[in-house]
Scaffold this active site. Structure first.
Site, PDB file in Angstrom:
ATOM      1  N   ASP A 140      12.307 -41.401  12.809  1.00 39.50           N
ATOM      2  CA  ASP A 140      11.725 -40.048  12.854  1.00 39.50           C
ATOM      3  C   ASP A 140      12.832 -39.001  12.907  1.00 39.50           C
ATOM      4  OD1 ASP A 140       9.879 -37.981  13.177  1.00 39.50           O
ATOM      5  OD2 ASP A 140       9.765 -38.246  15.348  1.00 39.50           O
ATOM      6  N   LYS A 188      12.827 -36.359  10.665  1.00 34.91           N
ATOM      7  CA  LYS A 188      12.192 -35.099  10.221  1.00 34.91           C
ATOM      8  C   LYS A 188      13.112 -34.282   9.312  1.00 34.91           C
ATOM      9  CE  LYS A 188       9.351 -34.575  14.400  1.00 34.91           C
ATOM     10  NZ  LYS A 188      10.034 -35.496  15.319  1.00 34.91           N
TER      11      LYS A 188
HETATM   12  O1  C5P Z   1       7.585 -37.759  25.189  1.00 33.94           O
HETATM   13  P1  C5P Z   1       6.541 -37.481  24.151  1.00 33.94           P
HETATM   14  O2  C5P Z   1       5.364 -38.447  24.231  1.00 33.94           O
HETATM   15  O3  C5P Z   1       6.098 -36.030  24.139  1.00 33.94           O
HETATM   16  O4  C5P Z   1       7.269 -37.782  22.780  1.00 33.94           O
HETATM   17  C1  C5P Z   1       6.708 -37.508  21.535  1.00 33.94           C
HETATM   18  C2  C5P Z   1       7.629 -37.992  20.469  1.00 33.94           C
HETATM   19  O5  C5P Z   1       7.036 -37.706  19.221  1.00 33.94           O
HETATM   20  C3  C5P Z   1       9.005 -37.333  20.465  1.00 33.94           C
HETATM   21  O6  C5P Z   1       9.931 -38.330  20.087  1.00 33.94           O
HETATM   22  C4  C5P Z   1       8.920 -36.274  19.397  1.00 33.94           C
HETATM   23  O7  C5P Z   1      10.138 -36.084  18.728  1.00 33.94           O
HETATM   24  C5  C5P Z   1       7.887 -36.872  18.442  1.00 33.94           C
HETATM   25  N1  C5P Z   1       7.105 -35.927  17.662  1.00 33.94           N
HETATM   26  C6  C5P Z   1       6.340 -34.920  18.223  1.00 33.94           C
HETATM   27  N2  C5P Z   1       5.640 -34.058  17.436  1.00 33.94           N
HETATM   28  C7  C5P Z   1       5.664 -34.192  16.105  1.00 33.94           C
HETATM   29  C8  C5P Z   1       6.403 -35.213  15.530  1.00 33.94           C
HETATM   30  C9  C5P Z   1       7.114 -36.081  16.340  1.00 33.94           C
HETATM   31  O8  C5P Z   1       6.281 -34.829  19.451  1.00 33.94           O
HETATM   32  N3  C5P Z   1       4.931 -33.396  15.357  1.00 33.94           N
END
Ligand code: C5P
Length: 256
Positions: free
Chosen positions: A83, A85
């Site tokens: 991921d 992005k």
């Molecule tokens: O700790 P948490 O559950 O918030 O982590 C969410 C993960 O998902 C992180 O690694 C973040 O980079 C990723 N993510 C996100 N929102 C997005 C895409 C990816 O939170 N739209």
């Protein structure tokens, strides 16, 4: 000859179905390895091994440890979601997508906000790649609420922006998207049953939201049509990550 029980739905016991649902949930849980180095990643993998089949490697770990951090995960039989992005000019993103695909990951992300030409270039970069990863377009980050959107000049509600980006992505040939659980039902009907919808911002009831704005419980996200849930801090920061993962799996299984 009698039909074996496992092939005959009418003979399957409730407990067998519950086990199947838990297994289905395990295949849909992606644990985010948001840790600073390879040793911490290995420790976390040991703590939750058996609970999930997928790990997500994001910017923090990849920048610190490089592609080598993927090797033990792949050797352990896990599927890896890279991921990073990507969001850059089409030529740069296409080259980066090609490099990432060569690492053996199963899913990877680009930002839909990079625009149609960038998305098309990313998709085309995977044409002809043997066993390519699923290319997912991130719509609106789950950390973005209306105030954050307004600040960057996006005055429409997150739900409308997500839909606009998904429609644009589909036109560029993208079949998988990352969005919040708030938009997943609408995206599921827009993109169809085969599309891959990956949902971060998952917070079990009572969990801290942290920097996430558009959150939902594991059960809600599954019921709304998520293909996969990405879970970071509710597992990685838990006193007992394995116990936290199992509780999330149970909630997912009940919603399946
Ligand atoms: O700790 P948490 O559950 O918030 O982590 C969410 C993960 O998902 C992180 O690694 C973040 O980079 C990723 N993510 C996100 N929102 C997005 C895409 C990816 O939170 N739209």
């Amino acid at each position: 000859m009698p039909i074996p029980e496992r092939l005959n739905p009418t003979l399957r016991s409730a407990s067998t179905l519950a086990v199947d649902r838990l297994e289905d949930a395990r295949n849909r849980l992606i644990v985010a390895l948001d840790v600073p180095d390879a040793a911490s990643a290995a420790a976390l993998v040991r703590q939750v091994e058996g609970s999930c089949r997928w790990f997500k490697v994001g910017l923090e770990l990849f920048v610190a440890a490089g592609p080598a951090v993927l090797e033990p995960l792949l050797a352990g039989g896990y599927s890896v979601f890279l991921d990073l992005k990507f969001h850059d000019i089409p030529n740069t993103v296409a080259s980066a997508v090609r490099s990432a695909a060569a690492l053996g990951v199963r899913m990877m992300t680009v930002h839909a906000a990079g625009g149609p030409a960038m998305l098309a270039a990313a998709r085309e970069a995977l044409e002809g790649v043997n066993n390519p990863p699923e290319l997912l377009a991130v719509t609106v980050l789950t950390s973005m609420g209306q105030l954050q959107m307004d600040a960057i000049g996006l005055n429409r509600p997150p739900s409308q922006q997500v839909e606009l980006l998904a429609r644009m992505g589909m036109e560029a040939g993208i079949k998988g998207f990352v969005c919040s659980a708030k938009e997943v039902a609408a995206l599921r009907s827009l993109t169809g049953p085969e599309s891959i919808l990956v949902i971060p911002g998952i917070r079990p009831a009572g969990a801290e939201s942290g920097d996430q704005m558009r959150t939902a419980t594991p059960g809600e996200a599954i019921r709304q049509g998520a293909s996969y849930l990405v879970v970071g801090r509710p597992i990685t920061q838990a006193a007992d990550p394995a116990e936290a993962a199992e509780a999330i799996l149970k909630e997912m299984a009940e919603a399946l």
